[in-house]
Design a protein around this motif. Sequence first.
Motif, PDB file in Angstrom:
ATOM      1  N   PHE A  34       5.295   0.595 -16.901  1.00 22.33           N
ATOM      2  CA  PHE A  34       4.780  -0.763 -16.770  1.00 22.33           C
ATOM      3  C   PHE A  34       3.342  -0.797 -17.287  1.00 22.33           C
ATOM      4  O   PHE A  34       2.602   0.189 -17.193  1.00 22.33           O
ATOM      5  N   ASP A  35       2.941  -1.932 -17.805  1.00 25.55           N
ATOM      6  CA  ASP A  35       1.549  -2.111 -18.209  1.00 25.55           C
ATOM      7  C   ASP A  35       0.662  -2.372 -16.990  1.00 25.55           C
ATOM      8  O   ASP A  35      -0.525  -2.045 -17.002  1.00 25.55           O
ATOM      9  N   GLU A  36       1.268  -2.959 -15.956  1.00 30.24           N
ATOM     10  CA  GLU A  36       0.522  -3.282 -14.750  1.00 30.24           C
ATOM     11  C   GLU A  36       1.525  -3.456 -13.605  1.00 30.24           C
ATOM     12  O   GLU A  36       2.625  -3.980 -13.795  1.00 30.24           O
ATOM     13  N   VAL A  37       1.119  -2.993 -12.425  1.00 32.69           N
ATOM     14  CA  VAL A  37       1.916  -3.193 -11.218  1.00 32.69           C
ATOM     15  C   VAL A  37       0.984  -3.745 -10.143  1.00 32.69           C
ATOM     16  O   VAL A  37      -0.046  -3.140  -9.834  1.00 32.69           O
ATOM     17  N   ILE A  38       1.345  -4.901  -9.602  1.00 28.65           N
ATOM     18  CA  ILE A  38       0.529  -5.531  -8.566  1.00 28.65           C
ATOM     19  C   ILE A  38       1.251  -5.404  -7.227  1.00 28.65           C
ATOM     20  O   ILE A  38       2.378  -5.881  -7.063  1.00 28.65           O
ATOM     21  N   LEU A  39       0.585  -4.745  -6.278  1.00 23.15           N
ATOM     22  CA  LEU A  39       1.095  -4.603  -4.923  1.00 23.15           C
ATOM     23  C   LEU A  39       0.357  -5.590  -4.032  1.00 23.15           C
ATOM     24  O   LEU A  39      -0.877  -5.603  -4.009  1.00 23.15           O
ATOM     25  N   ILE A  40       1.101  -6.414  -3.320  1.00 26.40           N
ATOM     26  CA  ILE A  40       0.473  -7.363  -2.399  1.00 26.40           C
ATOM     27  C   ILE A  40       0.885  -6.979  -0.987  1.00 26.40           C
ATOM     28  O   ILE A  40       2.030  -7.193  -0.578  1.00 26.40           O
ATOM     29  N   ASN A  41      -0.045  -6.372  -0.252  1.00 28.48           N
ATOM     30  CA  ASN A  41       0.219  -6.027   1.137  1.00 28.48           C
ATOM     31  C   ASN A  41       0.037  -7.282   1.986  1.00 28.48           C
ATOM     32  O   ASN A  41      -1.069  -7.773   2.185  1.00 28.48           O
ATOM     33  N   ASP A  42       1.163  -7.780   2.505  1.00 26.02           N
ATOM     34  CA  ASP A  42       1.167  -9.075   3.191  1.00 26.02           C
ATOM     35  C   ASP A  42       1.005  -8.887   4.700  1.00 26.02           C
ATOM     36  O   ASP A  42       1.851  -9.274   5.494  1.00 26.02           O
ATOM     37  N   GLY A  43      -0.110  -8.224   5.083  1.00 25.21           N
ATOM     38  CA  GLY A  43      -0.411  -8.062   6.499  1.00 25.21           C
ATOM     39  C   GLY A  43       0.461  -7.060   7.220  1.00 25.21           C
ATOM     40  O   GLY A  43       0.781  -7.252   8.408  1.00 25.21           O
ATOM     41  N   SER A  44       0.886  -5.996   6.534  1.00 31.99           N
ATOM     42  CA  SER A  44       1.743  -4.986   7.171  1.00 31.99           C
ATOM     43  C   SER A  44       1.047  -4.356   8.376  1.00 31.99           C
ATOM     44  O   SER A  44      -0.170  -4.126   8.364  1.00 31.99           O
ATOM     45  N   THR A  45       1.840  -4.046   9.406  1.00 30.64           N
ATOM     46  CA  THR A  45       1.302  -3.395  10.607  1.00 30.64           C
ATOM     47  C   THR A  45       1.818  -1.970  10.763  1.00 30.64           C
ATOM     48  O   THR A  45       1.500  -1.306  11.746  1.00 30.64           O
ATOM     49  N   ASP A  46       2.613  -1.501   9.798  1.00 30.64           N
ATOM     50  CA  ASP A  46       3.097  -0.118   9.837  1.00 30.64           C
ATOM     51  C   ASP A  46       2.292   0.712   8.823  1.00 30.64           C
ATOM     52  O   ASP A  46       1.144   0.401   8.536  1.00 30.64           O
ATOM     53  N   LYS A  47       2.879   1.734   8.252  1.00 27.50           N
ATOM     54  CA  LYS A  47       2.168   2.619   7.327  1.00 27.50           C
ATOM     55  C   LYS A  47       2.248   2.153   5.868  1.00 27.50           C
ATOM     56  O   LYS A  47       1.850   2.889   4.958  1.00 27.50           O
ATOM     57  N   SER A  48       2.780   0.949   5.644  1.00 29.38           N
ATOM     58  CA  SER A  48       2.957   0.470   4.266  1.00 29.38           C
ATOM     59  C   SER A  48       1.637   0.448   3.493  1.00 29.38           C
ATOM     60  O   SER A  48       1.582   0.832   2.316  1.00 29.38           O
ATOM     61  N   LEU A  49       0.557  -0.012   4.127  1.00 28.30           N
ATOM     62  CA  LEU A  49      -0.726  -0.102   3.437  1.00 28.30           C
ATOM     63  C   LEU A  49      -1.213   1.276   2.995  1.00 28.30           C
ATOM     64  O   LEU A  49      -1.660   1.441   1.845  1.00 28.30           O
ATOM     65  N   SER A  50      -1.140   2.269   3.860  1.00 28.77           N
ATOM     66  CA  SER A  50      -1.619   3.606   3.494  1.00 28.77           C
ATOM     67  C   SER A  50      -0.770   4.203   2.372  1.00 28.77           C
ATOM     68  O   SER A  50      -1.298   4.909   1.498  1.00 28.77           O
ATOM     69  N   ILE A  51       0.531   3.914   2.355  1.00 28.76           N
ATOM     70  CA  ILE A  51       1.394   4.375   1.262  1.00 28.76           C
ATOM     71  C   ILE A  51       0.926   3.740  -0.048  1.00 28.76           C
ATOM     72  O   ILE A  51       0.800   4.415  -1.082  1.00 28.76           O
ATOM     73  N   CYS A  52       0.664   2.443  -0.018  1.00 32.74           N
ATOM     74  CA  CYS A  52       0.194   1.742  -1.222  1.00 32.74           C
ATOM     75  C   CYS A  52      -1.124   2.357  -1.706  1.00 32.74           C
ATOM     76  O   CYS A  52      -1.303   2.596  -2.914  1.00 32.74           O
ATOM     77  N   GLU A  53      -2.038   2.604  -0.796  1.00 31.09           N
ATOM     78  CA  GLU A  53      -3.349   3.144  -1.169  1.00 31.09           C
ATOM     79  C   GLU A  53      -3.217   4.513  -1.830  1.00 31.09           C
ATOM     80  O   GLU A  53      -3.933   4.818  -2.798  1.00 31.09           O
ATOM     81  N   SER A  54      -2.288   5.328  -1.350  1.00 36.32           N
ATOM     82  CA  SER A  54      -2.110   6.659  -1.951  1.00 36.32           C
ATOM     83  C   SER A  54      -1.581   6.554  -3.376  1.00 36.32           C
ATOM     84  O   SER A  54      -1.977   7.333  -4.254  1.00 36.32           O
ATOM     85  N   TYR A  55      -0.715   5.582  -3.653  1.00 39.41           N
ATOM     86  CA  TYR A  55      -0.181   5.406  -5.002  1.00 39.41           C
ATOM     87  C   TYR A  55      -1.235   4.814  -5.932  1.00 39.41           C
ATOM     88  O   TYR A  55      -1.321   5.183  -7.111  1.00 39.41           O
ATOM     89  N   VAL A  56      -2.046   3.883  -5.430  1.00 35.04           N
ATOM     90  CA  VAL A  56      -3.090   3.274  -6.257  1.00 35.04           C
ATOM     91  C   VAL A  56      -4.120   4.319  -6.687  1.00 35.04           C
ATOM     92  O   VAL A  56      -4.639   4.279  -7.816  1.00 35.04           O
ATOM     93  N   LEU A  57      -4.416   5.262  -5.808  1.00 34.67           N
ATOM     94  CA  LEU A  57      -5.360   6.329  -6.154  1.00 34.67           C
ATOM     95  C   LEU A  57      -4.807   7.231  -7.253  1.00 34.67           C
ATOM     96  O   LEU A  57      -5.555   7.762  -8.087  1.00 34.67           O
ATOM     97  N   LYS A  58      -3.499   7.381  -7.286  1.00 35.80           N
ATOM     98  CA  LYS A  58      -2.864   8.305  -8.230  1.00 35.80           C
ATOM     99  C   LYS A  58      -2.557   7.656  -9.577  1.00 35.80           C
ATOM    100  O   LYS A  58      -2.573   8.330 -10.623  1.00 35.80           O
ATOM    101  N   TYR A  59      -2.259   6.350  -9.586  1.00 35.42           N
ATOM    102  CA  TYR A  59      -1.816   5.677 -10.821  1.00 35.42           C
ATOM    103  C   TYR A  59      -2.761   4.505 -11.104  1.00 35.42           C
ATOM    104  O   TYR A  59      -2.823   3.538 -10.324  1.00 35.42           O
ATOM    105  N   ASN A  60      -3.442   4.556 -12.225  1.00 34.79           N
ATOM    106  CA  ASN A  60      -4.471   3.556 -12.504  1.00 34.79           C
ATOM    107  C   ASN A  60      -3.915   2.199 -12.943  1.00 34.79           C
ATOM    108  O   ASN A  60      -4.659   1.223 -13.052  1.00 34.79           O
ATOM    109  N   PHE A  61      -2.611   2.111 -13.222  1.00 29.20           N
ATOM    110  CA  PHE A  61      -2.040   0.816 -13.601  1.00 29.20           C
ATOM    111  C   PHE A  61      -1.514   0.069 -12.374  1.00 29.20           C
ATOM    112  O   PHE A  61      -0.964  -1.026 -12.498  1.00 29.20           O
TER     113      PHE A  61
END
Length: 471
Positions: A34-61
């Motif tokens: 993909f040229d770009e991937v947008i993740l929108i964390n819609d107020g998750s209360t589980d570990k979804s946000l931390s999972i997203c953050e780990s992927y964003v750190l690893k993949y710059n797109f």
Amino acid sequence: MTNNTSITAIIPIYNVEEYLIQCLDSVVAQSVPFDEVILINDGSTDKSLSICESYVLKYNFLKLFNQRNKGLSAARNVGLNHAIGKYVIFLDSDDCLRLDAVKKLKEELNKFRYDAIYFDADIWCENGFAVEQNVYERSVAELNGVCVSGQEFFSQCYPEHYLVPVWTAVYRKNAIKDMKLRFPEGLFYEDNYFTFMFMNQAKYVTCISEKLYIRRYRKDSITTSIYSEKKFTDYIKIVLLMWDTIIQKKDDIFFKQEQLLLRFINDHCHIVLDNYKLCMEQGIVLGDMGKTHFCRMAETYQVLLEQYELSNDIINLPTINIILNNLYQFDLYYFDDKPHIEQIIKDVTDMKNQLYKQLLNDLLLNVKNCKVGIYGVGKHTDGMLALYESLIGKIKCDLVFIDSYIENGSYKNRKVINYQDIDKSFDLIIISSFLYEREMREKVWEVNKEVPIYTFYEVLKTDIFSEFSLA
């Protein structure tokens, strides 16, 4: 990103820690990225946000946006606001993509500047779920790879191959922008609105017979969660949004689509009425909001019927029977003072009788010195004769009934013969069976190819007489 096939994936995320890694792995492992991937964390209360953050750190797109919980539509709209790709694709965070999805889509986008490319999906069932067939296969081979307008695509797909989910397509972002199209926020069934609105405004779309999306069926998803008054009311709100568009833009829609749109309207009306029955069955008591929207739907349905004027160019007996059934149910369930449903029922019934008259006038049953055979005995024949005598008049012809197995007998005090005894003395043979019309016609031709044959169901495709009965 400057190339004309750049694709942004938009992924709303809410409390999906159990499935999110599989989803994101399918995104970052694409054979063509993909040229770009947008993740929108819609107020998750589980570990979804931390999972997203780990992927964003690893993949710059990958880009991450956080917001308080506003729902799926609001999250998708945020993605549209920030997307910089020429095209966008929507992915639910508990689903996956085939690993060559981007590659396949870019190959097609390099051929032409489509407003959308539609594709199919596979189903992945969690424990406890099973499906009899894959509903996400369009199977419209005649449209595979063919460039048509969105309206033409709609007319080819609806209803058998019409898919509502927005994740079965990649969309040109500027086409969405030019349409001023957004997902209605705070409502279930938002895909119904977006898909219909986009498809009926798009200029260039195509379809590829590739299952690029993997749809997960699981417990406690939005789709499988328990029914509620909000779901009942939200569905009506979405339908009314679509109906308002049809009312406003009817004159801009091609005439050949009028029959199709009338069916579209009636299908959604039928679903709402079924949903109301579901509320009653499940003990869901509608509050003022639910009652108000149900009444508004009944009123809007009447407006639509009046706008179409139910002319003979767009109406037929199966459709008019569906309309009457809807009106009778609204008349039964309506909460406030009924507007003028009874008058519309009368007007539609009058039109129905006129259509039946046109259909029955050619049967020669009231013509003396004519010999007419009716092939088939039972509810269809009883209803047809009852309606004929009610609308046209008494039967005056020499009427004989025909059966595939009886050699000699009687029915309604008239003679019954076997089909093999059909001779040249008959002026007309009426085939009176919904299920066996073609087979009966073949049998008549076996013994007499010259006798005129009258059939009902080759065109109508549905039973139209069994509701009536002889006195």
